[in-house]
Design a protein around this motif. Structure first.
Motif, PDB file in Angstrom:
ATOM      1  N   LYS A  25      -6.569   1.039  -7.490  1.00 48.91           N
ATOM      2  CA  LYS A  25      -5.810   1.675  -6.489  1.00 48.91           C
ATOM      3  C   LYS A  25      -6.526   0.551  -5.428  1.00 48.91           C
ATOM      4  CE  LYS A  25      -5.614   6.045  -8.742  1.00 48.91           C
ATOM      5  NZ  LYS A  25      -5.740   8.051  -8.584  1.00 48.91           N
ATOM      6  N   THR A  26      -7.235   0.197  -4.561  1.00 50.90           N
ATOM      7  CA  THR A  26      -7.855  -0.913  -4.006  1.00 50.90           C
ATOM      8  C   THR A  26      -7.652  -2.132  -4.288  1.00 50.90           C
ATOM      9  OG1 THR A  26     -10.161   0.964  -3.920  1.00 50.90           O
ATOM     10  CG2 THR A  26     -10.156  -1.379  -2.622  1.00 50.90           C
ATOM     11  N   VAL A  27      -6.243  -1.843  -2.779  1.00 58.63           N
ATOM     12  CA  VAL A  27      -5.991  -3.271  -2.376  1.00 58.63           C
ATOM     13  C   VAL A  27      -6.253  -4.462  -2.188  1.00 58.63           C
ATOM     14  CG1 VAL A  27      -3.587  -4.408  -1.685  1.00 58.63           C
ATOM     15  CG2 VAL A  27      -3.488  -2.530  -2.964  1.00 58.63           C
ATOM     16  N   SER A  28      -7.183  -5.663  -2.518  1.00 53.17           N
ATOM     17  CA  SER A  28      -8.145  -6.262  -1.333  1.00 53.17           C
ATOM     18  C   SER A  28      -7.109  -7.107  -0.070  1.00 53.17           C
ATOM     19  CB  SER A  28      -7.423  -7.930  -2.248  1.00 53.17           C
ATOM     20  OG  SER A  28      -8.443  -8.723  -1.510  1.00 53.17           O
ATOM     21  N   LEU A  29      -7.289  -6.720   1.005  1.00 54.24           N
ATOM     22  CA  LEU A  29      -6.813  -6.598   1.595  1.00 54.24           C
ATOM     23  C   LEU A  29      -6.584  -8.482   2.271  1.00 54.24           C
ATOM     24  CD1 LEU A  29      -9.025  -4.632   4.662  1.00 54.24           C
ATOM     25  CD2 LEU A  29      -6.983  -4.396   3.879  1.00 54.24           C
ATOM     26  N   VAL A  65      -0.969  -2.521   7.445  1.00 51.41           N
ATOM     27  CA  VAL A  65       0.670  -3.406   6.033  1.00 51.41           C
ATOM     28  C   VAL A  65      -0.052  -1.661   4.727  1.00 51.41           C
ATOM     29  CG1 VAL A  65       1.283  -4.564   4.065  1.00 51.41           C
ATOM     30  CG2 VAL A  65       0.485  -5.439   6.728  1.00 51.41           C
ATOM     31  N   SER A  66      -1.117  -2.028   4.927  1.00 47.27           N
ATOM     32  CA  SER A  66      -1.653  -1.103   3.584  1.00 47.27           C
ATOM     33  C   SER A  66      -1.519   0.088   4.388  1.00 47.27           C
ATOM     34  CB  SER A  66      -3.016  -0.606   3.261  1.00 47.27           C
ATOM     35  OG  SER A  66      -3.611  -2.022   2.868  1.00 47.27           O
ATOM     36  N   PHE A  67      -1.141   1.257   5.546  1.00 43.84           N
ATOM     37  CA  PHE A  67      -1.058   2.174   5.895  1.00 43.84           C
ATOM     38  C   PHE A  67       0.403   2.537   5.530  1.00 43.84           C
ATOM     39  CE2 PHE A  67       0.217   4.932   8.654  1.00 43.84           C
ATOM     40  CZ  PHE A  67      -0.137   6.420   9.285  1.00 43.84           C
ATOM     41  N   LEU A  68       1.360   1.916   6.630  1.00 43.56           N
ATOM     42  CA  LEU A  68       2.400   1.339   6.273  1.00 43.56           C
ATOM     43  C   LEU A  68       3.197   1.878   4.713  1.00 43.56           C
ATOM     44  CD1 LEU A  68       3.502  -0.639   9.413  1.00 43.56           C
ATOM     45  CD2 LEU A  68       4.242   1.834   9.469  1.00 43.56           C
ATOM     46  N   ASN A  69       2.613   1.224   3.337  1.00 43.68           N
ATOM     47  CA  ASN A  69       3.088   1.512   2.461  1.00 43.68           C
ATOM     48  C   ASN A  69       2.551   2.620   1.744  1.00 43.68           C
ATOM     49  OD1 ASN A  69       3.767  -1.123   2.696  1.00 43.68           O
ATOM     50  ND2 ASN A  69       2.206  -2.754   1.677  1.00 43.68           N
ATOM     51  N   GLU A  70       1.736   3.251   2.040  1.00 43.19           N
ATOM     52  CA  GLU A  70       1.416   4.274   2.146  1.00 43.19           C
ATOM     53  C   GLU A  70       2.276   5.510   2.171  1.00 43.19           C
ATOM     54  OE1 GLU A  70      -2.472   4.048   2.350  1.00 43.19           O
ATOM     55  OE2 GLU A  70      -2.365   2.063   0.423  1.00 43.19           O
ATOM     56  N   PRO A 100     -14.892   1.087   5.356  1.00 42.68           N
ATOM     57  CA  PRO A 100     -14.387   0.297   4.194  1.00 42.68           C
ATOM     58  C   PRO A 100     -12.762   1.279   3.187  1.00 42.68           C
ATOM     59  CG  PRO A 100     -16.069   0.796   4.042  1.00 42.68           C
ATOM     60  CD  PRO A 100     -15.953   1.438   5.199  1.00 42.68           C
ATOM     61  N   ASN A 101     -12.078   0.842   2.578  1.00 45.25           N
ATOM     62  CA  ASN A 101     -11.418   1.081   2.468  1.00 45.25           C
ATOM     63  C   ASN A 101     -10.733   2.688   2.358  1.00 45.25           C
ATOM     64  OD1 ASN A 101     -10.972  -0.933   0.614  1.00 45.25           O
ATOM     65  ND2 ASN A 101     -13.159  -0.081   0.221  1.00 45.25           N
ATOM     66  N   TRP A 102     -10.355   2.911   3.523  1.00 41.45           N
ATOM     67  CA  TRP A 102     -10.433   4.045   4.808  1.00 41.45           C
ATOM     68  C   TRP A 102      -8.386   4.450   3.758  1.00 41.45           C
ATOM     69  CZ3 TRP A 102     -12.247   8.705   5.685  1.00 41.45           C
ATOM     70  CH2 TRP A 102     -11.762   9.663   6.178  1.00 41.45           C
ATOM     71  N   ARG A 103      -8.242   5.626   3.127  1.00 45.08           N
ATOM     72  CA  ARG A 103      -7.189   6.394   2.738  1.00 45.08           C
ATOM     73  C   ARG A 103      -6.681   7.663   3.208  1.00 45.08           C
ATOM     74  NH1 ARG A 103      -6.437   1.417   2.081  1.00 45.08           N
ATOM     75  NH2 ARG A 103      -5.917   0.760   0.462  1.00 45.08           N
ATOM     76  N   TYR A 104      -5.289   7.593   4.357  1.00 41.59           N
ATOM     77  CA  TYR A 104      -5.302   9.502   5.025  1.00 41.59           C
ATOM     78  C   TYR A 104      -4.690  10.125   4.054  1.00 41.59           C
ATOM     79  CZ  TYR A 104      -5.728   7.754   9.708  1.00 41.59           C
ATOM     80  OH  TYR A 104      -6.829   7.116  11.039  1.00 41.59           O
ATOM     81  N   TYR A 105      -5.493  10.595   2.405  1.00 43.09           N
ATOM     82  CA  TYR A 105      -4.717  11.156   1.009  1.00 43.09           C
ATOM     83  C   TYR A 105      -4.642  12.719   2.285  1.00 43.09           C
ATOM     84  CZ  TYR A 105      -7.027   7.723  -1.678  1.00 43.09           C
ATOM     85  OH  TYR A 105      -7.849   6.721  -1.771  1.00 43.09           O
ATOM     86  N   ASN A 106      -4.415  13.663   3.334  1.00 43.69           N
ATOM     87  CA  ASN A 106      -4.562  14.357   3.651  1.00 43.69           C
ATOM     88  C   ASN A 106      -2.833  13.838   4.114  1.00 43.69           C
ATOM     89  OD1 ASN A 106      -5.264  12.704   6.481  1.00 43.69           O
ATOM     90  ND2 ASN A 106      -6.419  15.236   6.511  1.00 43.69           N
ATOM     91  N   LEU A 107      -2.281  12.933   4.415  1.00 42.34           N
ATOM     92  CA  LEU A 107      -1.037  12.402   5.170  1.00 42.34           C
ATOM     93  C   LEU A 107       0.077  11.283   4.619  1.00 42.34           C
ATOM     94  CD1 LEU A 107       0.311  12.212   7.638  1.00 42.34           C
ATOM     95  CD2 LEU A 107      -0.349   9.743   8.362  1.00 42.34           C
TER      96      LEU A 107
END
Length: 258
Positions: A25-29, A65-70, A100-107
């Motif tokens: 689940k953690t894609v290397s930047l 890029v990661s944010f826009l993909n998610e 590091p590796n932050w994800r907006y799981y509530n969005l």
């Protein structure tokens, strides 16, 4: 005995499987492909990006890029442009860039309206009282953010107003990570700093409400809005903020340099 050995083997297999899934689940930047033309667009429109060194700029773009993909971004009654998407992604990454590796799981979705809207989410030019530039959804809008396109672009085009609506709303999302939006950044501050934070907030809010502060008046309406308004100022005008509010600057630096 064989029964216990079998259980132990199954537990080991399960543990290894879960760890593998977690790694997946953690894609290397380093492996993220960033469009080359983003660099010039971000240099032109995003002051925070301009001030980063070249390596940090690459990291910033990879996180975008990661944010826009998610995250799903939907335009309401207008055609979404690439710059709209980039400014939303930049707004999301700025508050969490040092995490590091932050994800907006509530969005899950950002809805972008063409203009400011009212409490009923009406944005037609003939509707009076359209003053809202952004909000974090609840109820049927849970895991959604609503932004005004006009407010989004104004936040990046005005370099001196200490405000940025989209960053403001993403700070609310950070506040919500502990399950409630209350102005207490529990996921950002260690427990020993919570009481000093609240004491500082109340002192600063009193100054705002007595017209003795250059922090926007909206920050004096509640602890919730204070965190987001002060956070906007922190990112938009960091040097001025540090000079005018050194104690608050240091506290927010603890929050956002996790």
């Amino acid at each position: 005995m064989l029964y216990l050995i079998a259980i132990a083997i199954l537990l080991i297999v399960l543990f290894v499987s879960l760890r593998s899934k977690k790694r997946d689940k953690t894609v290397s930047l380093d492996k993220v492909v960033v469009p080359e033309h983003w660099h010039q667009l971000l240099l032109k429109h995003v002051l925070f990006y301009q001030k980063l060194n070249s390596n940090d700029q690459k990291v910033f773009c990879s996180k975008m890029v990661s944010f826009l993909n998610e995250t799903n971004i939907e335009a309401i009654h207008f055609d979404l442009e690439e710059l709209d998407r980039l400014l939303i992604a930049a707004s999301a990454i700025i508050p969490v860039f040092r995490f590091p590796n932050w994800r907006y799981y509530n969005l899950s979705t950002v809805l972008i309206y063409p203009d400011y809207f009212d409490d009923d989410l009406q944005f037609d030019a003939q509707v009076e009282g359209r003053t809202i530039g952004g909000l974090v959804g609840t109820g049927r809008f849970e895991k959604q953010m609503i932004l005004s396109r006009k407010a989004l672009h104004l936040g990046f085009s005005n370099k001196t107003d200490k405000g940025n609506t989209a960053i403001h709303e993403f700070i609310h999302l950070l506040d919500k990570e502990d399950g409630v939006i209350d102005g207490v950044p529990s996921v950002l501050l260690d427990k020993q700093y919570i009481i000093p934070w609240l004491q500082l907030v109340h002192k600063e809010m009193e100054a705002i409400n007595n017209d003795a502060s250059d922090i926007r008046h909206y920050g004096g309406t509640s602890e919730i809005e204070f965190l987001a308004v002060a956070g906007e100022y922190f990112f938009e005008r960091p040097k001025l903020f540090q000079r005018k509010h050194p104690e608050l600057y240091n506290m927010l630096a603890l929050c956002f340099s996790n």
